[in-house]
Scaffold this motif. Structure first.
Motif, PDB file in Angstrom:
ATOM      1  N   ASN A 124      75.467  32.608  56.011  1.00 49.78           N
ATOM      2  CA  ASN A 124      75.976  33.951  56.301  1.00 49.78           C
ATOM      3  C   ASN A 124      77.381  34.110  55.735  1.00 49.78           C
ATOM      4  O   ASN A 124      78.122  33.142  55.598  1.00 49.78           O
ATOM      5  CB  ASN A 124      76.042  34.205  57.816  1.00 49.78           C
ATOM      6  N   GLY A 125      77.756  35.339  55.445  1.00 45.77           N
ATOM      7  CA  GLY A 125      79.142  35.659  55.122  1.00 45.77           C
ATOM      8  C   GLY A 125      79.737  34.867  53.983  1.00 45.77           C
ATOM      9  O   GLY A 125      80.945  34.585  53.972  1.00 45.77           O
ATOM     10  N   LYS A 182      65.732  36.422  74.081  1.00 40.25           N
ATOM     11  CA  LYS A 182      66.301  35.619  73.003  1.00 40.25           C
ATOM     12  C   LYS A 182      67.092  36.533  72.074  1.00 40.25           C
ATOM     13  O   LYS A 182      66.930  37.769  72.078  1.00 40.25           O
ATOM     14  CB  LYS A 182      65.199  34.908  72.211  1.00 40.25           C
ATOM     15  N   GLY A 183      67.931  35.915  71.238  1.00 38.54           N
ATOM     16  CA  GLY A 183      68.682  36.711  70.269  1.00 38.54           C
ATOM     17  C   GLY A 183      69.991  36.062  69.902  1.00 38.54           C
ATOM     18  O   GLY A 183      70.078  34.850  69.741  1.00 38.54           O
ATOM     19  N   GLY A 184      71.018  36.887  69.769  1.00 38.08           N
ATOM     20  CA  GLY A 184      72.337  36.392  69.418  1.00 38.08           C
ATOM     21  C   GLY A 184      72.854  36.996  68.140  1.00 38.08           C
ATOM     22  O   GLY A 184      72.436  38.078  67.709  1.00 38.08           O
ATOM     23  N   ALA A 185      73.803  36.283  67.548  1.00 38.42           N
ATOM     24  CA  ALA A 185      74.440  36.717  66.300  1.00 38.42           C
ATOM     25  C   ALA A 185      73.552  36.285  65.140  1.00 38.42           C
ATOM     26  O   ALA A 185      73.628  35.150  64.675  1.00 38.42           O
ATOM     27  CB  ALA A 185      75.834  36.116  66.180  1.00 38.42           C
ATOM     28  N   PHE A 186      72.696  37.193  64.687  1.00 36.55           N
ATOM     29  CA  PHE A 186      71.780  36.889  63.597  1.00 36.55           C
ATOM     30  C   PHE A 186      72.507  36.992  62.250  1.00 36.55           C
ATOM     31  O   PHE A 186      73.717  37.116  62.181  1.00 36.55           O
ATOM     32  CB  PHE A 186      70.558  37.797  63.665  1.00 36.55           C
ATOM     33  N   SER A 187      71.758  37.003  61.167  1.00 32.35           N
ATOM     34  CA  SER A 187      72.345  36.822  59.841  1.00 32.35           C
ATOM     35  C   SER A 187      73.075  38.065  59.338  1.00 32.35           C
ATOM     36  O   SER A 187      72.799  39.186  59.747  1.00 32.35           O
ATOM     37  CB  SER A 187      71.253  36.426  58.842  1.00 32.35           C
ATOM     38  N   GLY A 188      73.987  37.810  58.413  1.00 31.97           N
ATOM     39  CA  GLY A 188      74.754  38.885  57.812  1.00 31.97           C
ATOM     40  C   GLY A 188      75.560  38.401  56.625  1.00 31.97           C
ATOM     41  O   GLY A 188      75.443  37.247  56.199  1.00 31.97           O
ATOM     42  N   SER A 189      76.386  39.285  56.100  1.00 31.92           N
ATOM     43  CA  SER A 189      77.107  38.994  54.865  1.00 31.92           C
ATOM     44  C   SER A 189      78.563  39.427  54.994  1.00 31.92           C
ATOM     45  O   SER A 189      78.980  39.949  56.028  1.00 31.92           O
ATOM     46  CB  SER A 189      76.442  39.704  53.680  1.00 31.92           C
ATOM     47  N   ALA A 190      79.332  39.216  53.949  1.00 32.50           N
ATOM     48  CA  ALA A 190      80.763  39.505  53.974  1.00 32.50           C
ATOM     49  C   ALA A 190      81.190  40.199  52.693  1.00 32.50           C
ATOM     50  O   ALA A 190      80.592  40.012  51.628  1.00 32.50           O
ATOM     51  CB  ALA A 190      81.562  38.222  54.160  1.00 32.50           C
ATOM     52  N   VAL A 191      82.243  40.981  52.814  1.00 33.76           N
ATOM     53  CA  VAL A 191      82.899  41.619  51.674  1.00 33.76           C
ATOM     54  C   VAL A 191      84.391  41.384  51.817  1.00 33.76           C
ATOM     55  O   VAL A 191      84.964  41.660  52.884  1.00 33.76           O
ATOM     56  CB  VAL A 191      82.612  43.130  51.614  1.00 33.76           C
ATOM     57  N   VAL A 192      85.029  40.872  50.787  1.00 33.96           N
ATOM     58  CA  VAL A 192      86.481  40.689  50.800  1.00 33.96           C
ATOM     59  C   VAL A 192      87.128  41.967  50.294  1.00 33.96           C
ATOM     60  O   VAL A 192      86.830  42.450  49.200  1.00 33.96           O
ATOM     61  CB  VAL A 192      86.892  39.492  49.927  1.00 33.96           C
ATOM     62  N   LYS A 193      88.013  42.538  51.117  1.00 34.29           N
ATOM     63  CA  LYS A 193      88.745  43.750  50.749  1.00 34.29           C
ATOM     64  C   LYS A 193      90.223  43.506  51.028  1.00 34.29           C
ATOM     65  O   LYS A 193      90.655  43.488  52.178  1.00 34.29           O
ATOM     66  CB  LYS A 193      88.239  44.958  51.534  1.00 34.29           C
ATOM     67  N   GLY A 194      91.006  43.286  49.948  1.00 34.74           N
ATOM     68  CA  GLY A 194      92.425  43.026  50.102  1.00 34.74           C
ATOM     69  C   GLY A 194      92.674  41.746  50.864  1.00 34.74           C
ATOM     70  O   GLY A 194      92.176  40.676  50.504  1.00 34.74           O
ATOM     71  N   ASP A 195      93.425  41.841  51.958  1.00 39.81           N
ATOM     72  CA  ASP A 195      93.765  40.655  52.739  1.00 39.81           C
ATOM     73  C   ASP A 195      92.871  40.506  53.961  1.00 39.81           C
ATOM     74  O   ASP A 195      93.245  39.853  54.934  1.00 39.81           O
ATOM     75  CB  ASP A 195      95.230  40.682  53.154  1.00 39.81           C
ATOM     76  N   GLU A 196      91.664  41.089  53.917  1.00 36.90           N
ATOM     77  CA  GLU A 196      90.732  40.985  55.020  1.00 36.90           C
ATOM     78  C   GLU A 196      89.340  40.625  54.514  1.00 36.90           C
ATOM     79  O   GLU A 196      89.003  40.869  53.358  1.00 36.90           O
ATOM     80  CB  GLU A 196      90.616  42.321  55.771  1.00 36.90           C
ATOM     81  N   THR A 219      76.137  45.278  63.238  1.00 37.08           N
ATOM     82  CA  THR A 219      77.503  45.389  63.728  1.00 37.08           C
ATOM     83  C   THR A 219      78.492  45.053  62.611  1.00 37.08           C
ATOM     84  O   THR A 219      78.130  44.460  61.583  1.00 37.08           O
ATOM     85  CB  THR A 219      77.757  44.450  64.925  1.00 37.08           C
ATOM     86  N   PHE A 220      79.732  45.431  62.864  1.00 40.01           N
ATOM     87  CA  PHE A 220      80.820  45.210  61.905  1.00 40.01           C
ATOM     88  C   PHE A 220      81.988  44.558  62.628  1.00 40.01           C
ATOM     89  O   PHE A 220      82.315  44.900  63.766  1.00 40.01           O
ATOM     90  CB  PHE A 220      81.265  46.547  61.313  1.00 40.01           C
ATOM     91  N   THR A 221      82.602  43.577  61.954  1.00 43.75           N
ATOM     92  CA  THR A 221      83.840  42.999  62.438  1.00 43.75           C
ATOM     93  C   THR A 221      84.667  42.584  61.226  1.00 43.75           C
ATOM     94  O   THR A 221      84.202  42.689  60.087  1.00 43.75           O
ATOM     95  CB  THR A 221      83.582  41.793  63.366  1.00 43.75           C
ATOM     96  N   ARG A 222      85.883  42.149  61.469  1.00 47.96           N
ATOM     97  CA  ARG A 222      86.751  41.768  60.343  1.00 47.96           C
ATOM     98  C   ARG A 222      87.668  40.621  60.756  1.00 47.96           C
ATOM     99  O   ARG A 222      87.856  40.333  61.935  1.00 47.96           O
ATOM    100  CB  ARG A 222      87.568  42.964  59.867  1.00 47.96           C
TER     101      ARG A 222
END
Length: 554
Positions: A124-125, A182-196, A219-222
């Motif tokens: 992920n990410g 059942k469940g949890g934090a399933f799969s996802g990806s990341a994008v680098v934008k500036g310093d985040e 969902t979204f987080t940074r």
């Protein structure tokens, strides 16, 4: 348990009460002060306790247990990593400098990334951020089986030598102690934008058997430092009943002046990759419908999608869930290649991405002009062997992707070859038999100047074996004495010219014709010693045959 904090300022552990007890975690500092926290009831409670540097502490677990305990929060943590505490090695901290002995077991890869303990699946990410490659991954730290999902994390400067970092995401609060969900934090990806780093992931909550009551949402987080995450916010939910409850694994790309989010799903019963768009990549996501639909039948859904432009073409990748192909291979990873027009992929070619089918959930990213991909070495055939302090799953070697001659090519990233050690054998124009290979971690490179049948023995036990064979122009991985012996693993190549083989204890990767076809397969042996034998119908056509030791990354 007594330990010294050394350079670290935080103790993290995941504690669960023993049945019928109210467990407690107690930390005593050098001055005799006691800090206590309750353990989880029916779940592993994530407990963080502050430390002073260079101080001695005593940790006591009463009526509870904690399979994962580590020290975190230090200067230069991306280089130093966390330090694990384990009753198996009383008083000793297992960190980057001394993990080699922990990993040196027959069932553990020595130059493929695998976790300290537990279960690992989808990468992920994946991203490159402020001088480091980052690998986040699906993680169950408490056993060698799937369970409610966390995100683990590792970082590297060279894509090979990974540093273990703190767990960064945990299952939702409503899953705690709920044995019927059942469940949890399933799969996802990341994008680098500036310093985040912007992270996009699926949250799953539902019954033990997936069905109409299953809920998946995005969902979204940074993060500004790759370690600490801001609170998540829900950004995309299932748009309408025609879209399956299989609705997950967001992968982002920028096109048409907008951010696009590709998800794996099915629409009106047909497995598909679907798309949402947003102006800022955070808010106001609009459903755009399928990018592609697979109509071959027998597929429940497509999951773990990827979508990108490469060498003048667009490539979509996804796992065909519950699908068996004509050779018996299960849940293969598939790619689709073509032109992207008006929000849809006009498919010109679709093929199997890995003919060994122990390669799953691949994710790619771009850094320094390279499209780099990492996939999970899976086990859908029930071959995993439980070992004390062991791990289920690993990551395949990082691969560089290219489109050539209407096909997707995959080659190991160039950094992999820096792990080549001593030359163990060079045998051009002849057969070769190496009965004992120390460490069972080796690399074979071979070049053929013409078509010849061959039989390459890659590993064996008293009851089982795995080979790469070519008979009558068909090249395939062949297993005997293991659950996959009735399954065929042929490669889609007409004539083999080059072969590269990476054997790393239980994981084997085969690259044919400079990446035209790649096969990944697991094979378990209780021995640390390996073997390699090569028999050719026409050995005079073998211009290169070399076998090298591979160095450990631990």
């Amino acid at each position: 348990m007594r330990f010294d904090s050394d350079i670290y300022r935080m103790l993290e552990l995941f504690a669960i009460s023993e049945e019928g007890q109210e467990g407690e975690v107690c930390l005593t500092d050098p001055d005799g002060n006691r800090l206590t926290e309750p353990a989880g009831q029916g779940y592993h409670r994530w407990i963080r306790l502050p430390l002073r540097e260079q101080a001695g502490y005593r940790l006591e677990l009463t009526g509870c247990r904690a399979e994962l305990i580590y020290l975190s929060e230090c200067d230069d943590i991306l280089d130093k990593g966390i330090a694990y505490l384990n009753d198996a090695v009383p008083g000793e901290k297992l960190s980057r400098e001394n993990l080699g002995g922990w990993y040196d077991t027959p069932y553990r890869e020595q130059y493929h990334f695998n976790p300290y303990y537990g279960w690992i699946n989808d990468p992920n990410g994946l991203c490159y951020f402020k001088g480091y490659y980052h690998l986040y991954y699906q993680y169950n730290p408490f056993g060698q089986k799937w369970d409610n999902m966390y995100w683990g994390h590792a970082a590297s400067k060279d894509l090979l030598h990974w540093v273990h970092l703190p767990v960064c995401l945990e299952p939702q609060e409503e899953l705690r102690g709920n044995s019927q969900a059942k469940g949890g934090a399933f799969s996802g990806s990341a994008v680098v934008k500036g310093d985040e780093i912007f992270f996009y992931l699926t949250r799953h909550f539902g019954p033990l058997e997936d069905g109409a009551d299953t809920i998946e949402y995005q969902t979204f987080t940074r993060s500004r430092d790759s370690i600490h995450f801001e609170p998540e916010e829900i950004i995309v939910q299932r748009p309408n009943p025609e879209v399956s409850y299989h609705f997950r694994d967001p992968k982002l790309f920028f096109d048409g002046g907008k951010w696009n989010m590709v998800l794996g799903s099915a629409v009106s019963g047909a497995p598909a990759l679907i798309n949402f768009t947003s102006e800022d990549g955070i808010h106001h996501w609009e459903y755009q419908g399928p990018i592609l639909t697979d109509t071959r039948g027998g597929i429940e859904t497509i999951e773990c999608p990827d979508f990108f432009e490469l060498d003048g073409k667009y490539v979509a990748v996804g796992d065909l869930m519950w699908y068996h192909d004509s050779y018996g291979r299960y849940q293969p990873l598939w790619y689709y290649l073509g032109e992207y027009q008006e929000g849809q992929l006009q498919v010109e070619q679709d093929r199997l991405l890995d003919f060994g089918t122990n390669f799953y959930a691949v994710q790619s990213f771009v850094h320094d002009g390279r499209r780099i991909a990492i996939g999970w070495v899976s086990d859908f055939y029930g071959e995993h062997k439980i070992a004390e302090h062991g791990a289920y799953g690993s990551m395949a070697l990082p691969r560089e992707l290219h489109v050539k001659d209407g096909k997707l090519y995959q080659t190991p990233v160039k950094e992999v070859y820096t792990l080549k050690g001593a030359l163990l054998a060079a045998a051009p124009k002849q057969n070769l038999s190496l009965e004992t290979l120390p460490g069972n971690r080796y690399f074979v490179t071979m070049r053929l100047d013409g078509q010849t049948d061959f039989d390459l023995l890659l590993a064996k036990t008293d009851e089982a074996s795995i080979r790469l064979m070519c008979r009558s122009g068909i090249t395939e991985i062949k297993t005997e004495g293991v659950p996959t012996q009735s399954v065929r693993f042929p490669a889609e190549v007409e004539c083999v010219r080059t072969i590269e083989i990476f054997v790393d204890r239980r994981t084997i990767e085969v690259y044919l014709n400079d990446g035209e076809a790649v096969g990944t397969k697991v094979f378990y042996s209780e021995e640390k010693e390996g073997c390699f034998k090569a028999v050719f119908d026409h050995p005079e056509l073998v211009s290169t045959l070399e076998v090298y030791q591979m160095k450990s990354i631990w």
